[in-house]
Design a protein around this motif. Sequence first.
Motif, PDB file in Angstrom:
ATOM      1  N   PHE A  56       0.837  -1.203   0.000  1.00 51.21           N
ATOM      2  CA  PHE A  56       0.000   0.000   0.000  1.00 51.21           C
ATOM      3  C   PHE A  56       0.867   1.248   0.000  1.00 51.21           C
ATOM      4  O   PHE A  56       0.821   2.072   0.909  1.00 51.21           O
ATOM      5  CB  PHE A  56      -0.948  -0.014   1.205  1.00 51.21           C
ATOM      6  N   LYS A  57       1.649   1.405  -1.037  1.00 51.26           N
ATOM      7  CA  LYS A  57       2.593   2.518  -1.151  1.00 51.26           C
ATOM      8  C   LYS A  57       1.862   3.801  -1.530  1.00 51.26           C
ATOM      9  O   LYS A  57       0.821   3.756  -2.170  1.00 51.26           O
ATOM     10  CB  LYS A  57       3.639   2.191  -2.207  1.00 51.26           C
ATOM     11  N   PRO A  58       2.428   4.947  -1.155  1.00 49.75           N
ATOM     12  CA  PRO A  58       1.801   6.217  -1.520  1.00 49.75           C
ATOM     13  C   PRO A  58       1.779   6.423  -3.033  1.00 49.75           C
ATOM     14  O   PRO A  58       2.676   5.986  -3.728  1.00 49.75           O
ATOM     15  CB  PRO A  58       2.669   7.275  -0.850  1.00 49.75           C
ATOM     16  N   ILE A  59       0.759   7.101  -3.508  1.00 52.37           N
ATOM     17  CA  ILE A  59       0.622   7.308  -4.951  1.00 52.37           C
ATOM     18  C   ILE A  59       1.039   8.703  -5.389  1.00 52.37           C
ATOM     19  O   ILE A  59       1.062   8.992  -6.569  1.00 52.37           O
ATOM     20  CB  ILE A  59      -0.827   7.053  -5.415  1.00 52.37           C
ATOM     21  N   LEU A  60       1.375   9.576  -4.466  1.00 55.36           N
ATOM     22  CA  LEU A  60       1.623  10.968  -4.824  1.00 55.36           C
ATOM     23  C   LEU A  60       3.086  11.337  -4.970  1.00 55.36           C
ATOM     24  O   LEU A  60       3.437  12.496  -4.939  1.00 55.36           O
ATOM     25  CB  LEU A  60       0.955  11.896  -3.807  1.00 55.36           C
ATOM     26  N   GLY A  61       3.965  10.370  -5.086  1.00 55.26           N
ATOM     27  CA  GLY A  61       5.319  10.694  -5.486  1.00 55.26           C
ATOM     28  C   GLY A  61       6.398  10.667  -4.441  1.00 55.26           C
ATOM     29  O   GLY A  61       7.559  10.700  -4.794  1.00 55.26           O
ATOM     30  N   LEU A  62       6.093  10.611  -3.158  1.00 51.88           N
ATOM     31  CA  LEU A  62       7.144  10.552  -2.163  1.00 51.88           C
ATOM     32  C   LEU A  62       7.308   9.118  -1.686  1.00 51.88           C
ATOM     33  O   LEU A  62       6.351   8.376  -1.611  1.00 51.88           O
ATOM     34  CB  LEU A  62       6.816  11.456  -0.968  1.00 51.88           C
TER      35      LEU A  62
END
Length: 147
Positions: free
Chosen positions: A63-69
């Motif tokens: 469940f990794k972040p989708i907004l680039g960080l």
Amino acid sequence: HPLYSKKNIVKGQYIRACRMTSRDEDFEIEKRLLRKMFRTRKYPDDLIDKTETEVTERRPSDFKPILGLPVFDTVGPVKKAHDNFGTVLILEYNACAKMVRQTIDKEWDTFLAFTDLEKLKNEKLRIVYKNSSNLKLLLKNGTNQEV
């Protein structure tokens, strides 16, 4: 709601929190807010606890972040990035979108120098567009935004 629906609602909201937060501190805040919300709505404590633990453990891999960080482990003094999806900027698509993109492309390095996004300095910026709010949506949602 039946129990199977409650399980999916709780898990979906915790996954959303994982995907929308890059910093551990922000994720912890979201988890506290979700826990409070579900308890207020009389969801079973063991369901909340089990789901929160499961999703938190799977955050770095599934469940990794989708907004680039990147997602960071903050266990111990060393921070380790698990993954990086690149720098993604989401712009509203409208008549000015092309000009905004050109300005951002031109001034990206300057912007990075004056913000806390310095760790993204070596990343290539990707710009994606979302639909802009139209009159129908604004009226439907009852917002007081200018059209």
